[in-house]
Write a protein that holds these residues in place. Structure first.
Motif, PDB file in Angstrom:
ATOM      1  N   TYR A 182       0.802  -1.225   0.000  1.00  0.00           N
ATOM      2  CA  TYR A 182       0.000   0.000   0.000  1.00  0.00           C
ATOM      3  C   TYR A 182       0.839   1.283   0.000  1.00  0.00           C
ATOM      4  CZ  TYR A 182      -3.738  -3.188   1.481  1.00  0.00           C
ATOM      5  OH  TYR A 182      -4.642  -4.222   1.558  1.00  0.00           O
ATOM      6  N   LEU A 183       2.095   1.180   0.434  1.00  0.00           N
ATOM      7  CA  LEU A 183       2.921   2.368   0.623  1.00  0.00           C
ATOM      8  C   LEU A 183       4.157   2.349  -0.262  1.00  0.00           C
ATOM      9  CD1 LEU A 183       3.010   2.485   4.549  1.00  0.00           C
ATOM     10  CD2 LEU A 183       1.464   3.764   3.047  1.00  0.00           C
ATOM     11  N   ALA A 184       4.716   3.536  -0.500  1.00  0.00           N
ATOM     12  CA  ALA A 184       6.042   3.616  -1.100  1.00  0.00           C
ATOM     13  C   ALA A 184       6.988   2.891  -0.145  1.00  0.00           C
ATOM     14  CB  ALA A 184       6.457   5.073  -1.281  1.00  0.00           C
ATOM     15  N   ILE A 185       7.921   2.123  -0.684  1.00  0.00           N
ATOM     16  CA  ILE A 185       8.740   1.245   0.153  1.00  0.00           C
ATOM     17  C   ILE A 185       9.566   2.040   1.165  1.00  0.00           C
ATOM     18  CG2 ILE A 185      10.598   1.144  -1.575  1.00  0.00           C
ATOM     19  CD1 ILE A 185       9.467  -1.686   0.780  1.00  0.00           C
ATOM     20  N   GLY A 186      10.076   3.211   0.772  1.00  0.00           N
ATOM     21  CA  GLY A 186      10.851   4.038   1.699  1.00  0.00           C
ATOM     22  C   GLY A 186      10.022   4.529   2.862  1.00  0.00           C
ATOM     23  N   THR A 187       8.770   4.892   2.593  1.00  0.00           N
ATOM     24  CA  THR A 187       7.865   5.340   3.650  1.00  0.00           C
ATOM     25  C   THR A 187       7.563   4.201   4.615  1.00  0.00           C
ATOM     26  OG1 THR A 187       6.842   6.900   2.105  1.00  0.00           O
ATOM     27  CG2 THR A 187       5.614   6.392   4.120  1.00  0.00           C
ATOM     28  N   THR A 240      16.717   2.488   0.569  1.00  0.00           N
ATOM     29  CA  THR A 240      15.405   1.993   0.143  1.00  0.00           C
ATOM     30  C   THR A 240      14.638   3.051  -0.634  1.00  0.00           C
ATOM     31  OG1 THR A 240      15.331   0.551   2.101  1.00  0.00           O
ATOM     32  CG2 THR A 240      13.271   0.899   0.931  1.00  0.00           C
ATOM     33  N   VAL A 241      14.724   4.305  -0.195  1.00  0.00           N
ATOM     34  CA  VAL A 241      14.079   5.403  -0.934  1.00  0.00           C
ATOM     35  C   VAL A 241      14.663   5.496  -2.340  1.00  0.00           C
ATOM     36  CG1 VAL A 241      13.847   7.917  -1.095  1.00  0.00           C
ATOM     37  CG2 VAL A 241      13.403   6.773   1.077  1.00  0.00           C
ATOM     38  N   LEU A 242      15.983   5.363  -2.458  1.00  0.00           N
ATOM     39  CA  LEU A 242      16.636   5.415  -3.773  1.00  0.00           C
ATOM     40  C   LEU A 242      16.162   4.268  -4.664  1.00  0.00           C
ATOM     41  CD1 LEU A 242      20.287   6.399  -2.738  1.00  0.00           C
ATOM     42  CD2 LEU A 242      18.569   7.842  -3.851  1.00  0.00           C
ATOM     43  N   PHE A 243      16.021   3.065  -4.088  1.00  0.00           N
ATOM     44  CA  PHE A 243      15.461   1.943  -4.843  1.00  0.00           C
ATOM     45  C   PHE A 243      14.053   2.283  -5.316  1.00  0.00           C
ATOM     46  CE2 PHE A 243      18.514  -1.232  -2.875  1.00  0.00           C
ATOM     47  CZ  PHE A 243      19.005  -1.699  -4.090  1.00  0.00           C
ATOM     48  N   GLY A 244      13.275   2.867  -4.407  1.00  0.00           N
ATOM     49  CA  GLY A 244      11.901   3.221  -4.742  1.00  0.00           C
ATOM     50  C   GLY A 244      11.818   4.195  -5.906  1.00  0.00           C
ATOM     51  N   VAL A 245      12.690   5.202  -5.887  1.00  0.00           N
ATOM     52  CA  VAL A 245      12.674   6.237  -6.927  1.00  0.00           C
ATOM     53  C   VAL A 245      13.178   5.692  -8.262  1.00  0.00           C
ATOM     54  CG1 VAL A 245      13.676   8.434  -7.657  1.00  0.00           C
ATOM     55  CG2 VAL A 245      12.889   8.140  -5.295  1.00  0.00           C
ATOM     56  N   PHE A 246      14.335   5.016  -8.231  1.00  0.00           N
ATOM     57  CA  PHE A 246      14.991   4.646  -9.489  1.00  0.00           C
ATOM     58  C   PHE A 246      14.561   3.285 -10.040  1.00  0.00           C
ATOM     59  CE2 PHE A 246      18.003   7.711  -7.599  1.00  0.00           C
ATOM     60  CZ  PHE A 246      18.045   8.626  -8.658  1.00  0.00           C
ATOM     61  N   VAL A 247      14.067   2.399  -9.182  1.00  0.00           N
ATOM     62  CA  VAL A 247      13.650   1.070  -9.653  1.00  0.00           C
ATOM     63  C   VAL A 247      12.136   1.002  -9.847  1.00  0.00           C
ATOM     64  CG1 VAL A 247      13.608  -1.409  -9.157  1.00  0.00           C
ATOM     65  CG2 VAL A 247      15.623  -0.052  -8.549  1.00  0.00           C
ATOM     66  N   PHE A 248      11.384   1.571  -8.899  1.00  0.00           N
ATOM     67  CA  PHE A 248       9.923   1.456  -8.951  1.00  0.00           C
ATOM     68  C   PHE A 248       9.228   2.745  -9.366  1.00  0.00           C
ATOM     69  CE2 PHE A 248      11.434  -1.581  -5.692  1.00  0.00           C
ATOM     70  CZ  PHE A 248      11.051  -2.755  -6.314  1.00  0.00           C
ATOM     71  N   SER A 249      10.029   3.768  -9.687  1.00  0.00           N
ATOM     72  CA  SER A 249       9.480   5.070 -10.126  1.00  0.00           C
ATOM     73  C   SER A 249       8.504   5.655  -9.110  1.00  0.00           C
ATOM     74  CB  SER A 249       8.780   4.913 -11.495  1.00  0.00           C
ATOM     75  OG  SER A 249       9.688   4.434 -12.463  1.00  0.00           O
ATOM     76  N   SER A 293       6.297  14.114   2.444  1.00  0.00           N
ATOM     77  CA  SER A 293       6.688  12.765   2.869  1.00  0.00           C
ATOM     78  C   SER A 293       8.175  12.723   3.204  1.00  0.00           C
ATOM     79  CB  SER A 293       6.347  11.729   1.794  1.00  0.00           C
ATOM     80  OG  SER A 293       7.059  11.974   0.603  1.00  0.00           O
ATOM     81  N   LEU A 294       9.012  13.430   2.427  1.00  0.00           N
ATOM     82  CA  LEU A 294      10.450  13.465   2.719  1.00  0.00           C
ATOM     83  C   LEU A 294      10.722  14.191   4.031  1.00  0.00           C
ATOM     84  CD1 LEU A 294      11.903  14.198  -0.849  1.00  0.00           C
ATOM     85  CD2 LEU A 294      12.016  12.048   0.437  1.00  0.00           C
ATOM     86  N   LEU A 295       9.958  15.272   4.301  1.00  0.00           N
ATOM     87  CA  LEU A 295      10.098  15.988   5.570  1.00  0.00           C
ATOM     88  C   LEU A 295       9.704  15.079   6.730  1.00  0.00           C
ATOM     89  CD1 LEU A 295      10.588  18.521   7.277  1.00  0.00           C
ATOM     90  CD2 LEU A 295       8.220  19.217   6.795  1.00  0.00           C
ATOM     91  N   GLY A 296       8.604  14.344   6.559  1.00  0.00           N
ATOM     92  CA  GLY A 296       8.158  13.415   7.603  1.00  0.00           C
ATOM     93  C   GLY A 296       9.186  12.336   7.877  1.00  0.00           C
TER      94      GLY A 296
END
Length: 287
Positions: free
Chosen positions: A86-91, A242-251, A258-261
């Protein structure tokens, strides 16, 4: 020199965990119980092999606590795997890292530990990060949030149980119980939802346990060569990877909110680690 070695070990550890998180996210179409089963059974090969090689008794000394730790850990792991759907993996990873806060709260009631006023401020900072993620990030899914926080709560309880176990059990015995219970329960509960893996999926599912095992091993090594206040903050590199994986692998797209949180959660938890260690060192010098 010690901090450089610890950094090297923690980089390997956190990258291993981040790879495991990425695989879980990639296998989003497979039920969480089935992922738990494969994550556990592949790690079980390593833990069993280690205990047999060094002739360490598998049974342990306190079966009730070991079984409780296994069941609670299983619940936390399952809820986290569910949350990733349900969530972005980094979150999801950032929210799971709220576990030390719940561990501190549980320790007050169960272990009669004392939380200093400044620690409550750090906890509040981390909680404010959760509020910002939920209140201002329109992409946040309420179900995923509840699952991730539930995972953190049970993970916090795991910390308390491990503290209760103390040095009476070998660490690999504790992990082995966890893996055995997770393999059995995850396997049974996965039966109604079982999907036969295809091709590369077999390798990815088995790699979950490999990455999880090496993540644990190198994290342990890092804590063995450097002090806790030097090493513990490095654990949060897992969130960045994990956030980097989320951005570059899973778009995946992370809003500024969310980044501030995420930043507030990590900052609050790191400050708590550093302050807690400082208090412990001060108390040692006073004795």
């Amino acid at each position: 020199m010690e901090i450089k070695t610890a950094l090297k070990f923690m980089l390997i550890s956190t990258l291993s965990f981040a790879c495991m998180n990425a695989i879980v996210k990639h296998l989003v179409h497979i039920n969480a119980f089935q992922i738990v089963f494969f994550r556990s059974i592949s790690s079980l090969v390593f833990t069993f092999g280690f205990l047999l090689k060094y002739k360490i008794p598998l049974k342990g000394n306190n079966q009730k606590l070991l079984i409780t730790r296994g069941l609670v850990g299983l619940t936390s792991m399952t809820l986290f795997f569910m949350a990733t759907k349900y969530l972005a993996i980094g979150t999801a990873v950032s929210l799971r890292y709220m576990a030390p806060i719940f561990a501190g709260i549980f320790a007050v009631f169960l272990l009669k530990e004392v939380i200093k006023p400044l620690q409550w401020i750090f906890f509040a900072m981390a909680f404010s990060g959760v509020i910002i993620i939920k209140g201002f990030d329109s992409q946040m899914d309420a179900t995923g949030l509840l699952l991730a926080i539930g995972s953190a709560i049970f993970s916090g309880f795991v910390y308390v149980i491990i503290s209760k176990i103390g040095k009476s059990e070998h660490p690999v015995v504790v992990v082995n119980y966890f893996m055995i219970i997770s393999t059995i329960v995850g396997g049974v509960l996965a039966i109604p939802y079982w999907i036969n893996p295809v091709g590369l999926e077999w390798g990815l599912l088995l790699a979950l346990g490999v990455f999880g095992f090496f993540g644990q091993v190198f994290m342990t090594k890092a804590f063995q060569v450097a002090t806790t206040n030097q090493t513990a903050p490095l654990k949060y590199l897992e969130v960045i990877f994990t956030v980097l994986f989320g951005v570059f692998v899973f778009s995946e797209i992370y809003t500024l909110w969310s980044l501030l949180g995420i930043a507030l959660i990590i900052t609050g938890l790191i400050l708590n680690i550093l302050y807690k260690k400082r208090v412990e060192n001060k108390q040692k010098h006073q004795v």
